[in-house]
Design a protein around this motif. Sequence first.
Motif: not given
Length: 192
Positions: A60-79
Motif C-alpha cells: 500500500e505504500s513505499d514504506g511497506e515496499a522498503r520494509d519488504w526489501l529490507t527483510v529480503a536483504r537481511a534474509n541473505w545475511q541470516n541464510e
Amino acid sequence: MPLEIKPAIEPGSLSSTPQPTLRTQDGELSLRPFELTDVPTVRAAFADPDIRRWHARSMESDGEARDWLTVARANWQNEAAGQWIVGRAADGEPLGRIALKDMNLLDGCAELAYWVLPQARGEGVATRAVAALTDWAAGVGFHRLDLQHSTGNEPSCRVALKAGYPLEGTRRSSALHTDGWHDMHVHVRINS
C-alpha cells in the motif's frame, strides 16, 4: 548433541560473501540482489492483480515496499532466503523476481518462488531465471529444490516443467489464498 552428518552447505558460507549476481544461460537476463531503489518495481508488482492473487500480498505504500526489501536483504545475511530481481542484461530493465526461500543448509533444501511483471510475460523470463538460479543453487550444494504453485496456476506449472522440475505430487488444501484454500502442485529438482 553433535551431528553425525556434515551439513550439505556449511553454515556461514553464504552470508560470508555478497549475494551473487547471476546470468541466464543465454546471457540475456541478469539476476541481481534487490536494492532499496527497487521500491517502484515492488510496488508495481504487487499492484498487479495476478501477482496479488497468487502471492496473497499487497503493497500500500513505499514504506511497506522498503520494509519488504529490507527483510529480503537481511534474509541473505541470516541464510534464510535469497531474493533477486530479474532484469534485461542489456539495460537492467526489471522484468520480475525470483527467490530461494526457506533455505535449510543442513539438509540442502530450499523452495523457489517467482513472479513476472505483466509487460514481460510470455517471454520465458521465469523459465530462464529458474534455470539460472537452479544451476547456482546446485553449485553451492543445495540437494533438493521445491517449486510449489496452486493447481489453478497453469502458467506456473508450465514454467516448472519447462525448467526441468517434474511434478512430484499435490499437497491438498495446503495454501491459503484470498479466495480460500488451494491444492498445491509440488515440482522438485534433485541435484545429484
